[in-house]
Write a protein that holds these residues in place. Structure first.
Motif, short mmCIF file in Angstrom:
data_model
loop_
_atom_site.label_atom_id
_atom_site.label_comp_id
_atom_site.label_asym_id
_atom_site.label_seq_id
_atom_site.Cartn_x
_atom_site.Cartn_y
_atom_site.Cartn_z
N SER A 298 0.71 -1.19 0.01
CA SER A 298 -0.10 -0.08 -0.08
C SER A 298 0.79 1.24 0.12
O SER A 298 2.07 1.16 0.20
CB SER A 298 -0.90 0.10 1.29
N ASP A 299 0.20 2.38 -0.27
CA ASP A 299 0.99 3.47 -0.46
C ASP A 299 0.52 4.67 0.50
O ASP A 299 1.41 5.53 0.64
CB ASP A 299 0.56 4.29 -1.68
N CYS B 110 -0.11 -5.66 2.99
CA CYS B 110 0.65 -4.99 3.74
C CYS B 110 0.26 -3.84 3.78
O CYS B 110 -0.51 -3.06 3.06
CB CYS B 110 2.09 -4.99 2.91
N ILE B 111 0.43 -3.01 5.02
CA ILE B 111 -0.11 -1.58 5.06
C ILE B 111 1.01 -0.63 5.28
O ILE B 111 2.09 -0.95 5.83
CB ILE B 111 -1.00 -1.25 6.28
N GLY B 112 0.91 0.69 4.93
CA GLY B 112 2.19 1.48 5.06
C GLY B 112 1.97 2.77 4.26
O GLY B 112 0.81 3.14 3.75
N ILE B 113 2.93 3.59 4.31
CA ILE B 113 3.17 4.81 3.65
C ILE B 113 4.37 4.91 2.64
O ILE B 113 5.44 4.63 3.20
CB ILE B 113 3.00 5.87 4.52
N ASP C 101 5.89 13.52 2.36
CA ASP C 101 5.32 15.16 2.41
C ASP C 101 4.00 15.43 2.07
O ASP C 101 3.53 16.32 2.21
CB ASP C 101 6.59 15.80 1.44
N LYS C 102 3.04 14.33 1.76
CA LYS C 102 1.79 14.73 1.26
C LYS C 102 0.89 14.28 2.41
O LYS C 102 -0.32 14.46 2.42
CB LYS C 102 1.47 13.81 0.01
N VAL C 103 1.26 13.60 3.44
CA VAL C 103 0.41 12.98 4.60
C VAL C 103 1.01 13.70 6.13
O VAL C 103 2.21 13.84 6.03
CB VAL C 103 0.23 11.48 4.72
N GLY C 104 0.34 14.02 6.75
CA GLY C 104 0.51 14.33 8.29
C GLY C 104 0.74 12.99 8.99
O GLY C 104 0.48 11.73 8.71
N LEU C 105 1.49 13.27 10.02
CA LEU C 105 1.81 12.16 11.00
C LEU C 105 0.45 11.52 11.77
O LEU C 105 0.64 10.22 12.07
CB LEU C 105 2.64 12.60 12.13
N ASP C 106 -0.70 12.07 11.53
CA ASP C 106 -2.09 11.72 12.05
C ASP C 106 -2.12 10.42 11.16
O ASP C 106 -2.97 9.59 11.65
CB ASP C 106 -2.95 12.68 12.07
N GLU C 107 -1.73 10.40 9.79
CA GLU C 107 -2.11 9.23 9.10
C GLU C 107 -1.75 8.08 9.63
O GLU C 107 -2.13 7.01 9.44
CB GLU C 107 -1.55 9.37 7.71
N ASP D 221 -2.62 2.88 12.28
CA ASP D 221 -2.31 1.83 13.31
C ASP D 221 -3.49 0.88 13.59
O ASP D 221 -3.32 -0.18 14.16
CB ASP D 221 -1.85 2.64 14.53
N LYS D 222 -4.69 1.45 13.36
CA LYS D 222 -5.73 0.73 13.54
C LYS D 222 -6.03 -0.27 12.65
O LYS D 222 -6.89 -1.42 12.95
CB LYS D 222 -7.16 1.76 13.60
#
Ligand SMILES: [Zn+2]
Length: 237
Positions: free
Chosen positions: A30-31, A52-55, A61-67, A72-73
């Motif tokens: 995942s992206d 797989c999950i991930g960034i 630079d396009k997402v916040g740390l809140d992502e 996590d959920k």
């Protein structure tokens, strides 16, 4: 059964996915959060998917740390963390933020006992250093085109590399295949992706397997048997 260790399955139409997983077990990376969610849903719908999950490092630079809190959920349903990593070749300008995100994912991999599916163009050494220091059990260095003298070290830690179907046209992948012991080789398509005139999609692993079998001087059945063993050790299927 055939195996593709790294594909962006969430980008394909459901009808294609249904067709792929009939003959290929696919590790689906995942992206970002939305694609991670879709990947988990796909794994609940179809057989033969390792979600797989991930960034992706291109997205930090396009997402916040809140992502990360959202992701996590999903972790209890994930069986792998990826596509994550570091990239000095294509996005060197975000490197320090990439490291920030990557460290979080490496800690998840260790704490939840999940393998990492890693992207690391021109950052192979940096990534190996971070992963081994964190004592992560399982890691795949995807589309490995790194230094040949790092391969043995990657193997010493029990990690794997995947050879992309681009081996059809990419000389470096051939060199890597020759140099890498069979017991750490996986194959991948990284589909959907266009690379120098070829369309990378999961069924391309068949052609890649023929090329790798020839380079390694083994029969095609022996090659797939070795890949099946490596795949099940790394992704615990
Ligand atoms: Zn990828």
């Amino acid at each position: 059964m055939l195996y593709d260790a790294h594909t962006h399955l969430h980008e394909f139409l459901d009808s294609r996915i249904a067709e792929f997983v009939r003959e290929i077990t696919i590790t689906a990376v995942s992206d970002d959060y939305p694609s991670s969610k879709r990947t988990i849903d796909l794994a609940n719908t179809y057989e033969n998917i390792v979600p797989c999950i991930g960034i992706h490092p291109w997205n930090v630079d396009k997402v916040g740390l809140d992502e990360l809190k959202q992701l996590d959920k999903l972790i209890s349903e994930a069986r792998c963390i990826g596509e994550v990593g570091l990239d000095r070749r294509f996005v060197p300008q975000t490197f320090s933020r990439q490291v920030e995100f990557f460290r979080v994912f490496v800690n998840w991999a260790r704490d939840y006992g999940l393998p990492l599916n890693i992207h690391a163009p021109d950052a192979w050494v940096d990534v190996l250093e971070i992963v081994r220091r964190a004592d992560v059990d399982g890691a795949l260095f995807h589309w490995y085109t790194g230094p040949l003298n790092l391969i043995q070290e990657i193997r010493d830690y029990g990690y794997y590399i995947s050879i992309n179907a681009a081996i059809k046209v990419q000389e470096k992948s051939r060199v890597v295949a020759r140099e890498t012991p069979l017991d750490m080789i996986l194959l991948e398509s990284d589909g959907p992706y266009e690379y120098r005139g070829i369309t990378l999609e999961p069924p391309m692993v068949k052609e890649a397997a023929n090329i790798v079998a020839q380079l390694k001087g083994v029969g095609i059945d022996n090659l797939w048997e070795s890949i099946a063993n490596n795949f099940s050790r790394l992704f615990r299927v």
